[in-house]
Design a protein around this motif. Sequence first.
Motif, PDB file in Angstrom:
ATOM      1  N   LEU A  39       0.869  -1.175  -0.183  1.00 23.84           N
ATOM      2  CA  LEU A  39       0.034  -0.089   0.055  1.00 23.84           C
ATOM      3  C   LEU A  39       1.094   1.205   0.044  1.00 23.84           C
ATOM      4  O   LEU A  39       0.405   2.315  -0.390  1.00 23.84           O
ATOM      5  CB  LEU A  39      -0.893  -0.022   1.200  1.00 23.84           C
ATOM      6  CG  LEU A  39      -1.965  -0.890   1.219  1.00 23.84           C
ATOM      7  CD1 LEU A  39      -2.880  -1.150   2.558  1.00 23.84           C
ATOM      8  CD2 LEU A  39      -2.838  -0.821   0.312  1.00 23.84           C
ATOM      9  N   GLY A  40       1.930   1.293   0.573  1.00 21.45           N
ATOM     10  CA  GLY A  40       2.894   2.349   0.653  1.00 21.45           C
ATOM     11  C   GLY A  40       2.365   3.176   1.945  1.00 21.45           C
ATOM     12  O   GLY A  40       1.457   2.843   2.685  1.00 21.45           O
ATOM     13  N   VAL A  41       3.371   4.119   2.443  1.00 21.51           N
ATOM     14  CA  VAL A  41       3.242   4.430   3.816  1.00 21.51           C
ATOM     15  C   VAL A  41       1.867   5.319   3.870  1.00 21.51           C
ATOM     16  O   VAL A  41       1.094   5.192   4.918  1.00 21.51           O
ATOM     17  CB  VAL A  41       4.339   5.555   4.053  1.00 21.51           C
ATOM     18  CG1 VAL A  41       4.151   6.217   5.290  1.00 21.51           C
ATOM     19  CG2 VAL A  41       5.732   4.806   4.080  1.00 21.51           C
ATOM     20  N   ASP A  42       1.555   6.185   3.149  1.00 15.97           N
ATOM     21  CA  ASP A  42       0.270   6.970   2.900  1.00 15.97           C
ATOM     22  C   ASP A  42      -1.116   6.038   3.250  1.00 15.97           C
ATOM     23  O   ASP A  42      -1.849   6.341   4.027  1.00 15.97           O
ATOM     24  CB  ASP A  42       0.383   7.955   1.759  1.00 15.97           C
ATOM     25  CG  ASP A  42       1.228   9.076   1.938  1.00 15.97           C
ATOM     26  OD1 ASP A  42       1.635   9.589   2.855  1.00 15.97           O
ATOM     27  OD2 ASP A  42       1.843   9.530   0.897  1.00 15.97           O
ATOM     28  N   VAL A  43      -1.175   5.316   2.132  1.00 12.31           N
ATOM     29  CA  VAL A  43      -2.319   4.215   2.235  1.00 12.31           C
ATOM     30  C   VAL A  43      -2.433   3.444   3.409  1.00 12.31           C
ATOM     31  O   VAL A  43      -3.354   3.168   4.052  1.00 12.31           O
ATOM     32  CB  VAL A  43      -2.375   3.573   0.921  1.00 12.31           C
ATOM     33  CG1 VAL A  43      -3.822   2.693   0.985  1.00 12.31           C
ATOM     34  CG2 VAL A  43      -2.481   4.676  -0.269  1.00 12.31           C
ATOM     35  N   PRO A 254      -0.619  14.229   8.914  1.00 11.25           N
ATOM     36  CA  PRO A 254      -0.925  13.439   7.869  1.00 11.25           C
ATOM     37  C   PRO A 254      -1.008  11.811   7.841  1.00 11.25           C
ATOM     38  O   PRO A 254      -0.316  11.498   8.883  1.00 11.25           O
ATOM     39  CB  PRO A 254       0.584  13.619   6.817  1.00 11.25           C
ATOM     40  CG  PRO A 254       0.957  15.082   7.519  1.00 11.25           C
ATOM     41  CD  PRO A 254       0.349  14.979   8.816  1.00 11.25           C
ATOM     42  N   ALA A 255      -1.823  11.310   7.044  1.00  9.90           N
ATOM     43  CA  ALA A 255      -1.941   9.661   7.329  1.00  9.90           C
ATOM     44  C   ALA A 255      -0.307   8.925   7.461  1.00  9.90           C
ATOM     45  O   ALA A 255      -0.407   8.049   7.976  1.00  9.90           O
ATOM     46  CB  ALA A 255      -2.699   9.186   6.148  1.00  9.90           C
ATOM     47  N   ALA A 256       0.714   9.383   6.854  1.00  9.85           N
ATOM     48  CA  ALA A 256       1.751   8.777   6.891  1.00  9.85           C
ATOM     49  C   ALA A 256       2.285   8.643   8.372  1.00  9.85           C
ATOM     50  O   ALA A 256       2.935   7.794   8.579  1.00  9.85           O
ATOM     51  CB  ALA A 256       2.949   9.388   5.846  1.00  9.85           C
ATOM     52  N   GLY A 323      13.352  -1.579   9.311  1.00 13.75           N
ATOM     53  CA  GLY A 323      13.669  -1.984   8.186  1.00 13.75           C
ATOM     54  C   GLY A 323      13.516  -3.002   7.362  1.00 13.75           C
ATOM     55  O   GLY A 323      13.014  -3.241   6.162  1.00 13.75           O
ATOM     56  N   ALA A 324      13.978  -4.066   7.937  1.00 15.12           N
ATOM     57  CA  ALA A 324      13.950  -5.572   7.690  1.00 15.12           C
ATOM     58  C   ALA A 324      12.408  -5.939   7.418  1.00 15.12           C
ATOM     59  O   ALA A 324      12.100  -6.716   6.613  1.00 15.12           O
ATOM     60  CB  ALA A 324      14.929  -6.439   8.465  1.00 15.12           C
ATOM     61  N   ILE A 325      11.674  -5.757   8.227  1.00 16.60           N
ATOM     62  CA  ILE A 325      10.196  -6.127   8.329  1.00 16.60           C
ATOM     63  C   ILE A 325       9.339  -5.422   7.520  1.00 16.60           C
ATOM     64  O   ILE A 325       8.641  -6.055   6.567  1.00 16.60           O
ATOM     65  CB  ILE A 325       9.595  -6.141   9.715  1.00 16.60           C
ATOM     66  CG1 ILE A 325      10.583  -7.283  10.824  1.00 16.60           C
ATOM     67  CG2 ILE A 325       8.228  -6.718   9.838  1.00 16.60           C
ATOM     68  CD1 ILE A 325      10.156  -7.150  12.167  1.00 16.60           C
ATOM     69  N   TYR A 326       9.166  -4.228   7.605  1.00 16.94           N
ATOM     70  CA  TYR A 326       8.308  -3.257   6.804  1.00 16.94           C
ATOM     71  C   TYR A 326       8.920  -2.574   5.508  1.00 16.94           C
ATOM     72  O   TYR A 326       8.042  -2.003   5.008  1.00 16.94           O
ATOM     73  CB  TYR A 326       7.635  -2.347   7.681  1.00 16.94           C
ATOM     74  CG  TYR A 326       6.931  -2.685   8.981  1.00 16.94           C
ATOM     75  CD1 TYR A 326       5.431  -3.115   8.509  1.00 16.94           C
ATOM     76  CD2 TYR A 326       7.460  -3.151  10.059  1.00 16.94           C
ATOM     77  CE1 TYR A 326       4.728  -3.648   9.655  1.00 16.94           C
ATOM     78  CE2 TYR A 326       6.354  -3.466  11.128  1.00 16.94           C
ATOM     79  CZ  TYR A 326       5.422  -4.070  11.126  1.00 16.94           C
ATOM     80  OH  TYR A 326       4.546  -4.341  11.823  1.00 16.94           O
ATOM     81  N   GLY A 327      10.161  -2.546   5.426  1.00 14.74           N
ATOM     82  CA  GLY A 327      10.659  -1.716   4.495  1.00 14.74           C
ATOM     83  C   GLY A 327      11.178  -0.487   4.884  1.00 14.74           C
ATOM     84  O   GLY A 327      11.248   0.099   5.810  1.00 14.74           O
TER      85      GLY A 327
END
Length: 494
Positions: A39-43, A254-256, A323-327
């Motif tokens: 989804l990316g950080v915002d969504v 912001p949603a992010a 970083g390893a788990i979520y990106g």
Amino acid sequence: MGTRSAGAELLAGFGVTVAGRIAGRGAQVAMQAILARLLGVDVFGLYTIAWSAVRLLGSVGALGVPRALVRHGCRLGEDGPAWRPAGWLLLALGIAAAAACGALFWLGRSLLGQTVFGRPELADAFGGLAPAAAALAVLGVLGGLARALGRHGLAVLVQDALQPWLGLVLVLAFAGTGLGLGTALDLISLSCLLAVLAGGAVVAPWVVRLPRTGEPWSAGAPAALKFAGVTALTGSFASVTLWTDRLMLGALQPAAEAGLYQAAVQIAMLFTILGASVANASEPGAVRRETAGATYRTGVRGAWHVALPSAVFLILEAQALLGAIYGEPYAAADTCLVLLTLGGLIGVAAGPASAALVMGGRAKVWLLVVVAGAIGNVGLNLLLIPWLGAEGAALATALAQVPALAVGLAAVARVYGFRPRLEGVLKPVLAALAAGCAGAVLDPGPDTTGLLRLAPVAAAVFTAYGAALLGLGLEADESRFVGRLLTRLKPNPA
């Protein structure tokens, strides 16, 4: 049938409960890690807002029935539990409240999405999650029923493991189709409904086979409803404390920011699991006043020995884990994870206090503690989120734990005459410092991208903690537990 000691009963229940909840949390983390990357950080931030709202409402919707079932639904005796007539009343109340919860969530979807959060796209998301709100409340009721029967493994399966694993399977099945926010939330809602069906199927046979007490229908009903009312208020304010940070982030930032914060919360939730697990495992022992004090002491120490080395590892490797788990974009939430970890340690120590007071007939005392904590949490979030964003929410959550712990410990000390000894506190802290030194020596640095590279650090931290604790000396009941464990691990002679 002889009764087990308070320590043995709690350790058995705690072991099953925490293992099941960590398994469920592992599935939840895996599922949300997939969604975070897709989804990316915002969504993913919008997903976080919607999921937090439904979890808050699902927790409140059970109306205190889960704990009321433990205290009033069954009569505990040496021959096992027996079903009381008040149990049927509590079950009916819980299911009706869950249905009303889902209906209210659906009716208020536009108000929440457009007016409260200022994001019209959330109105459809809330509408799609309305069945999940009702289903989560029902799962809470089923979990309480299983705990009332003394079936901790069944309780954790129903309340904590089924939905995350079903959700993970569904997300994996549709991950290749390019998931959007609407599809992701529909899959989550479906997993909640499937979990209710499966949970009801496995709990119902135990209730059918349970012997009845033979009491009249009116016996215990007023006390059960009164207890459910008090615990419903307590649970509502506790849920506000748990979920308000993400909801207020969604409304004020912001949603992010909510997406980054959710990544940190999912890992730090380990401490919420520990605190809740030891509290749930303590409930049967806390009902009996003669074992309540021993149950509380054992619960605090057991949870503390798991939480401290875990906290050391998370603080050392916060950035690498995220970083390893979520990106890589989510590694920016490392400060949030450190703050939430420190707050989680405080919450673990307060966990058994809730069981000792609520199940010991002093639910109103714990209600006051939780209300004060919820008010403080909301106030701190309002103050710090506009200023510091996600890190402000983490700081507010950590600080709000302090007064709840202090008041809870003071109340338990007054009721049961239990006061922690300085030696009992210093030993785990010194062991944690030794664990931190051992982990720092093997720390591969913040640029680690693979979880396997962190395994030596974790092994060093937990080994050093255990060795230091043994060197400093265990408490008497801890020594007995280690002795029993070593005896079981010895191979049988041929």
